[in-house]
Motif scaffolding. Sequence first.
Motif, PDB file in Angstrom:
ATOM      1  N   THR A  14       3.653  -4.035  -6.894  1.00 23.39           N
ATOM      2  CA  THR A  14       4.049  -3.516  -5.596  1.00 23.39           C
ATOM      3  C   THR A  14       3.539  -4.437  -4.491  1.00 23.39           C
ATOM      4  O   THR A  14       2.453  -4.981  -4.590  1.00 23.39           O
ATOM      5  CB  THR A  14       3.391  -2.129  -5.411  1.00 23.39           C
ATOM      6  N   TRP A  43       2.946  -4.222  -0.414  1.00 21.89           N
ATOM      7  CA  TRP A  43       2.999  -3.387   0.789  1.00 21.89           C
ATOM      8  C   TRP A  43       2.814  -4.210   2.050  1.00 21.89           C
ATOM      9  O   TRP A  43       2.666  -3.663   3.140  1.00 21.89           O
ATOM     10  CB  TRP A  43       1.905  -2.312   0.746  1.00 21.89           C
ATOM     11  N   GLY A  79      -1.302  -1.182  -1.096  1.00 15.80           N
ATOM     12  CA  GLY A  79      -1.043   0.207  -1.442  1.00 15.80           C
ATOM     13  C   GLY A  79      -0.989   0.404  -2.926  1.00 15.80           C
ATOM     14  O   GLY A  79      -1.009  -0.570  -3.691  1.00 15.80           O
ATOM     15  N   ALA A 123       2.443   6.744  -3.952  1.00 15.63           N
ATOM     16  CA  ALA A 123       3.382   5.635  -3.755  1.00 15.63           C
ATOM     17  C   ALA A 123       4.817   6.140  -3.830  1.00 15.63           C
ATOM     18  O   ALA A 123       5.665   5.815  -2.995  1.00 15.63           O
ATOM     19  CB  ALA A 123       3.135   4.557  -4.807  1.00 15.63           C
ATOM     20  N   ILE A 150       7.989  -1.979  -2.112  1.00 10.19           N
ATOM     21  CA  ILE A 150       7.051  -1.028  -2.726  1.00 10.19           C
ATOM     22  C   ILE A 150       7.522  -0.508  -4.083  1.00 10.19           C
ATOM     23  O   ILE A 150       6.777   0.161  -4.778  1.00 10.19           O
ATOM     24  CB  ILE A 150       6.663   0.149  -1.788  1.00 10.19           C
TER      25      ILE A 150
END
Length: 412
Positions: free
Chosen positions: A286, A288, A230, A243, A281
Motif C-alpha cells: 500500500t 499512502w 497507512g 484500510a 491504497i
Amino acid sequence: MYNVVLEQFQHYYKSLRKEDLSLLHFREREFAFLQFDEQTMIRHMSFENEAEMKDYLTIRPPAHLYYSSAYYQNPQDSNMGRKGWIGADLIFDIDADHIPTECKKNHDTWKCLDCNEGGVGFPPEECPNCKKKRISTNTWVCDECLLVAKKEIFKLIDDYLIPDFGLSEGKIEICFSGHRGYHLHVIDDSYKILNNDGRREIADYVRGLGLKPDLHGFKVISKKDPLLMGPDIYNKGWRGRLAKSVYAHLNKCNSKELKKLYLQEKNEDEEEYRERVLQKISGSPTWWGGLSEAQIKKFYVIALEAIKDMACNIDERVTIDTKRLIRYPNSLHGKSGLRACRISYNDLERFDPLGDAIAFKNGSIKVYVKDVPKIRIGDTEIGPIKEKDRKEIEVPMALGIYMICKGAAKPV
Ligand SMILES: [Zn+2]
Ligand SMILES: [Zn+2]
C-alpha cells in the motif's frame, strides 16, 4: 395465560427426547424458570440429568427456561459466593430490537407514558414532545430485521472469531433465541476462565471501541514535507479493516463530498484524484503518500466514521457478564411460542427463524385478533389488522399461539 398455550407448551416438552435437552457441563449449570403470569424467577435449580429436567418441564411448563453461562461446583446454592464459580462460556447476543432498521416503521410503535405522544419505528431516546424518557414500545420482528441480525452473526464469526481469534467452527455454537435474535456461545477452555475485564476487552474489540488510527499503522513521517504511512488492506485485524474502511468510504463518496473532503487545496479533478488514491491504497504494498497534513487528519476522521459499518452490533452487557442466564436451546420462548434452536454454521444461511423454529406444527386455532402489523409465521401471512378492525379468524396453531404470546390476540 390461556389454557391452550399451557397445553401446547406441555405437549411440546412431553414430545422432546432427552437428547434434545443435552448440554455441555449439564451437572455444573444453574437453571432458572419463569412461569406464565408470574413475576419472580425460580433460580438456583440443578438437575441430575436431562431426563429429570424433562419430567419437571412436562409437569409445569415454564414460559421461559434459562441456564447459566457459568459452571459451578454447587449450582443449586443460592449464595453466589458459595456456588464455586469454575468458569463460563463466552457469549454474544445480537438482537434485532437493538438495530435500527427501516422495516421498524412498518411493524413497531412507541408511546410516551407521560404525554401520550406516539409514533412508528425505532423509539426515540426521549419524547420529542415532553422530553421525558418513559417510553413504551410495541415491537415485532419481520424477515428483514431478522436477516440483519443474522448478517451480524456472520460478521462476528467470519470477520472476528475465526480470523482474529483463531477459533474454529467447532468451538462456536449458534442459537436462535426464539424471538428477536441470535446468541453465539464460544465453548473453549482458554476463554472460560476470563473475568469481566477480559470479556470487556473482547466486547470492545468487536465493537471497534477505543480504536486509535495511529496505533494501527497510520503514521505521519516527516513534519516538513508530511507523508502519510497507512495500514495495508491485506493486514489482519483492525489494521486491514481500517484500510478497507477508508477505501470503501472514498469509493462511495459522491463528487461533492469528495471535493469537500480532499480537494480544498488541490486543482486536480476530483475523479482523477479518487482514482489515484484508491489505486495507491489498494496496491501491494500500500502507498499512502502524497497527502497533505490536513488531508491526513481527515483520513483519521473517515477511518473512525467508517468503522461503524465494520463493527459488530452486540449487546456488550451479555458478553461481559460471567454469570449470565441464557435461554436454553430447544426450550420455548414464552413471548412467541417459537423454539430456541441450535443451528450449525453450515445451516445458518438457509435457516428461516420464522419457519424452522415453529414448535406447534399441527392443528389450527380460532383467535380474536386485536392489533397486529403484517406478520408471517411459516407459510401463513396475516395483517395488518388495526384495533378498530379487530376480528375472529382461524389460523394455524403456531401463528395463533404466536399472536397470543405477543398479547395481540386471544383464543375464541
Ligand atoms: Zn411525552
Ligand atoms: Zn423488521
